[in-house]
Design an enzyme around this catalytic site. Structure first.
Site, mmCIF file in Angstrom:
data_model
loop_
_atom_site.group_PDB
_atom_site.id
_atom_site.type_symbol
_atom_site.label_atom_id
_atom_site.label_comp_id
_atom_site.label_asym_id
_atom_site.label_seq_id
_atom_site.Cartn_x
_atom_site.Cartn_y
_atom_site.Cartn_z
ATOM 1 N N LEU A 22 60.136 -8.873 -52.143
ATOM 2 C CA LEU A 22 59.143 -7.792 -52.173
ATOM 3 C C LEU A 22 59.800 -6.418 -52.186
ATOM 4 O O LEU A 22 59.276 -5.487 -52.780
ATOM 5 C CB LEU A 22 58.215 -7.892 -50.960
ATOM 6 C CG LEU A 22 57.252 -9.077 -50.912
ATOM 7 C CD1 LEU A 22 56.506 -9.093 -49.588
ATOM 8 C CD2 LEU A 22 56.269 -9.028 -52.082
ATOM 9 N N GLY A 23 60.928 -6.291 -51.515
ATOM 10 C CA GLY A 23 61.559 -4.976 -51.481
ATOM 11 C C GLY A 23 62.913 -5.003 -50.802
ATOM 12 O O GLY A 23 63.234 -5.892 -50.005
ATOM 13 N N GLY A 25 65.606 -2.523 -48.590
ATOM 14 C CA GLY A 25 65.701 -1.299 -47.815
ATOM 15 C C GLY A 25 67.116 -1.068 -47.336
ATOM 16 O O GLY A 25 68.022 -1.880 -47.588
ATOM 17 N N ALA A 26 67.302 0.040 -46.632
ATOM 18 C CA ALA A 26 68.628 0.370 -46.141
ATOM 19 C C ALA A 26 69.097 -0.614 -45.079
ATOM 20 O O ALA A 26 70.301 -0.792 -44.877
ATOM 21 C CB ALA A 26 68.623 1.792 -45.574
ATOM 22 N N ASN A 27 68.146 -1.238 -44.393
ATOM 23 C CA ASN A 27 68.537 -2.123 -43.292
ATOM 24 C C ASN A 27 68.012 -3.549 -43.441
ATOM 25 O O ASN A 27 67.905 -4.271 -42.459
ATOM 26 C CB ASN A 27 68.055 -1.536 -41.959
ATOM 27 C CG ASN A 27 66.548 -1.395 -41.911
ATOM 28 O OD1 ASN A 27 65.871 -1.471 -42.938
ATOM 29 N ND2 ASN A 27 66.004 -1.194 -40.725
ATOM 30 N N GLY A 28 67.657 -3.947 -44.663
ATOM 31 C CA GLY A 28 67.212 -5.325 -44.812
ATOM 32 C C GLY A 28 66.480 -5.589 -46.104
ATOM 33 O O GLY A 28 66.303 -4.703 -46.947
ATOM 34 N N VAL A 30 62.948 -7.680 -47.751
ATOM 35 C CA VAL A 30 61.635 -8.213 -47.395
ATOM 36 C C VAL A 30 61.190 -9.193 -48.476
ATOM 37 O O VAL A 30 61.241 -8.884 -49.674
ATOM 38 C CB VAL A 30 60.590 -7.082 -47.244
ATOM 39 C CG1 VAL A 30 59.225 -7.664 -46.874
ATOM 40 C CG2 VAL A 30 61.043 -6.089 -46.174
ATOM 41 N N LYS A 43 61.169 -10.072 -43.030
ATOM 42 C CA LYS A 43 62.236 -9.095 -43.178
ATOM 43 C C LYS A 43 63.516 -9.675 -42.601
ATOM 44 O O LYS A 43 63.566 -10.084 -41.440
ATOM 45 C CB LYS A 43 61.897 -7.781 -42.477
ATOM 46 C CG LYS A 43 62.987 -6.725 -42.695
ATOM 47 C CD LYS A 43 62.540 -5.324 -42.347
ATOM 48 C CE LYS A 43 63.607 -4.300 -42.717
ATOM 49 N NZ LYS A 43 63.188 -2.913 -42.429
ATOM 50 N N ASP A 135 58.544 7.882 -42.417
ATOM 51 C CA ASP A 135 58.938 7.622 -43.807
ATOM 52 C C ASP A 135 57.718 7.388 -44.695
ATOM 53 O O ASP A 135 57.603 6.355 -45.363
ATOM 54 C CB ASP A 135 59.883 6.428 -43.866
ATOM 55 C CG ASP A 135 60.692 6.398 -45.170
ATOM 56 O OD1 ASP A 135 60.712 7.431 -45.878
ATOM 57 O OD2 ASP A 135 61.293 5.355 -45.471
#
Length: 300
Positions: A22-23, A25-28, A30, A43, A135
């Site tokens: 799904l996406g 990110g900077a820390n994981g 999803v 996540k 954010d």
């Protein structure tokens, strides 16, 4: 991780099937996943402490959500084993919907009032619980079913008074010399205002950010875009107050947003068409002529 991967929790033993990414990110990462017949989002992170911090935030919010009759957001927290190492993850309620810009493109900008009201209401609830989302951006605002709104990616959630943990430059008030990066409700009001500029005038906004030196960027640059944007001009006063952090609290911001859109809607109601006098006279004459011809035909 490829679709079809089975992820088994080390401690709770739940088996999740990863359906698709799904996406990132900077820390994981999803993923959309299934657990039996239910659907959820997972996540997966690399830093256990950071991911656990996010899960703790969601758990605290769920305590408030249950009081409002909403289903919990956080479903499970666990580790799974990958190449002999424990990798942390948490599962959460899957939120369907489309990013804001996509929704407006498909359904029309007349939804701005409703979507904005529901989003600001959600932010007000977070602020009252002691948190700032921080954010706010297009990808983190999903819209579905007649303008219903959900925030996703709570990785940037910050306790009020702390330094903002995660932000996107173009939505950040520090980037526009409009305030600090200390978490307070006004930080979210600024991001909320930028969301609408980006959604309705993204090309000019990106051009502006790319051509202005950091020391020259300011709120007045943003307001020039607002004043020349027909979709946002009716909310000019509200956006100016948001960019300057000029609300008493988020409930006042919510109230003023609703009032601004009520005024906008009342101005846009079509007036009853005015029929010119000459057309009325012509109609009367036509009716009279028809009646005369009918009588002549009947009694000849």
């Amino acid at each position: 991780m490829p679709p079809g991967t089975i992820l088994t929790g080390k401690w709770n033993g739940k088996k999740y099937k990863l359906e698709r990414l799904l996406g990132l990110g900077a820390n994981g990462q999803v993923y959309l996943a299934t657990l039996g017949r239910s659907v959820c989002a997972i996540k997966i992170g690399t830093e256990a402490a950071e991911l656990q911090g996010e899960a703790n935030v969601l758990a605290s919010l769920d305590g408030t959500e249950r009081g409002r009759g909403r289903p919990p957001f956080l479903l499970d927290v666990d580790d799974f084993t990958l190449n002999g190492k424990d990798v942390p993850f948490y599962s959460m309620r899957y939120v369907p919907g489309a990013p804001l810009k996509s929704y407006l493109k498909k359904h029309g900008t007349h939804w701005i009032g409703v979507i904005g009201y529901r989003l600001m209401e959600r932010l007000a609830e977070l602020h009252e619980a002691g948190w700032v989302f921080s954010d706010i951006k297009n990808d983190n605002v999903l819209v579905h079913d007649f303008g219903r709104v959900e925030l996703v990616d709570y990785g940037g959630m910050t306790a009020i008074g702390r330094s903002v943990r995660q932000f996107t430059e173009i939505y950040d008030r520090g980037y526009w010399s409009a305030g600090s990066r200390t978490a307070d409700p006004a930080y979210d009001w600024f991001g909320f205002g930028m969301l609408w500029l980006h959604a309705t005038d993204g090309k000019r906004l990106l051009q502006l950010s790319g051509t202005r030196l950091p020391q020259d960027r300011g709120v007045e640059d943003l307001m020039k875009l607002v004043r020349t944007n027909p979709k946002l001009r009716p909310m000019e006063r509200w956006l100016e107050r948001a960019f300057h952090g000029d609300f008493q609290d988020s409930r006042e911001a919510l109230k003023e947003w609703r009032l601004a859109h009520r005024k906008k809607d009342s101005r846009e109601k079509p007036e009853r068409a005015h029929v010119p006098a000459w057309m009325t006279g012509l109609l009367v004459l036509s009716v009279a002529l028809c009646a005369t011809l009918a009588s002549v035909w009947l009694f000849r």
